[in-house]
Design a protein around this motif. Structure first.
Motif, PDB file in Angstrom:
ATOM      1  N   SER A  20       0.868  -1.169   0.000  1.00 19.62           N
ATOM      2  CA  SER A  20       0.000   0.000   0.000  1.00 19.62           C
ATOM      3  C   SER A  20       0.910   1.225   0.000  1.00 19.62           C
ATOM      4  O   SER A  20       1.874   1.292   0.768  1.00 19.62           O
ATOM      5  CB  SER A  20      -0.888   0.003   1.250  1.00 19.62           C
ATOM      6  N   VAL A  21       0.599   2.186  -0.871  1.00 16.26           N
ATOM      7  CA  VAL A  21       1.443   3.370  -1.007  1.00 16.26           C
ATOM      8  C   VAL A  21       1.036   4.428   0.020  1.00 16.26           C
ATOM      9  O   VAL A  21      -0.102   4.888   0.023  1.00 16.26           O
ATOM     10  CB  VAL A  21       1.357   3.952  -2.440  1.00 16.26           C
ATOM     11  N   GLU A  22       1.993   4.775   0.886  1.00 19.13           N
ATOM     12  CA  GLU A  22       1.758   5.808   1.908  1.00 19.13           C
ATOM     13  C   GLU A  22       1.468   7.154   1.250  1.00 19.13           C
ATOM     14  O   GLU A  22       2.182   7.557   0.333  1.00 19.13           O
ATOM     15  CB  GLU A  22       2.977   5.959   2.814  1.00 19.13           C
ATOM     16  N   GLY A  23       0.429   7.806   1.712  1.00 21.17           N
ATOM     17  CA  GLY A  23       0.082   9.120   1.176  1.00 21.17           C
ATOM     18  C   GLY A  23      -0.759   9.068  -0.082  1.00 21.17           C
ATOM     19  O   GLY A  23      -1.265  10.085  -0.531  1.00 21.17           O
ATOM     20  N   GLY A  24      -0.887   7.886  -0.671  1.00 19.80           N
ATOM     21  CA  GLY A  24      -1.730   7.694  -1.837  1.00 19.80           C
ATOM     22  C   GLY A  24      -1.339   8.536  -3.036  1.00 19.80           C
ATOM     23  O   GLY A  24      -0.225   9.052  -3.132  1.00 19.80           O
ATOM     24  N   PHE A  25      -2.287   8.683  -3.950  1.00 24.55           N
ATOM     25  CA  PHE A  25      -2.020   9.420  -5.173  1.00 24.55           C
ATOM     26  C   PHE A  25      -1.777  10.895  -4.892  1.00 24.55           C
ATOM     27  O   PHE A  25      -1.040  11.561  -5.615  1.00 24.55           O
ATOM     28  CB  PHE A  25      -3.161   9.248  -6.182  1.00 24.55           C
ATOM     29  N   THR A  26      -2.360  11.404  -3.829  1.00 28.69           N
ATOM     30  CA  THR A  26      -2.154  12.805  -3.461  1.00 28.69           C
ATOM     31  C   THR A  26      -0.668  13.084  -3.249  1.00 28.69           C
ATOM     32  O   THR A  26      -0.125  14.052  -3.781  1.00 28.69           O
ATOM     33  CB  THR A  26      -2.958  13.158  -2.196  1.00 28.69           C
TER      34      THR A  26
END
Length: 104
Positions: free
Chosen positions: A88-94
């Motif tokens: 899971s990517v921390e901070g997401g697409f933002t």
């Protein structure tokens, strides 16, 4: 049970360069169509079952969402289906988009 790894944008980019990662965007279709990582596929009801059942369990799966919270649950779902490497990517697409903007 597979451990879900939360990874930074930098770790995600490095993994995408060295592995055949299935990169999934779990945001809604409108936001995906507006902007997404160039290697990402939209994850939704239209393809979720197919991806879970037909993708090799050895292929790393990386999920991002808006801010990095919902992607944990989506990554956990893949882990529950027997995928060995789930991220899971921390901070997401933002965070990803912000980093790209700072680079230019």
């Amino acid at each position: 049970m597979t451990q879900i790894q939360q990874i930074s944008i930098q770790e995600a980019e490095a993994l995408l360069e060295t592995e055949d990662v299935l990169l999934l965007d779990s945001r809604d279709q409108r936001d995906y169509m507006s902007s997404h990582h160039p290697k990402a596929m939209l994850l939704g009801e239209h393809n979720q079952e197919h991806l879970l059942m037909k993708t090799s369990k050895e292929r790393p799966v990386m999920v991002y969402c808006y801010l990095g919270h919902a992607s944990l649950e989506k990554a956990r779902m893949f882990a529950d289906f027997g995928f060995k490497y789930c991220y899971s990517v921390e901070g997401g697409f933002t965070a990803w988009k912000k980093q790209l903007q700072q680079a230019y």
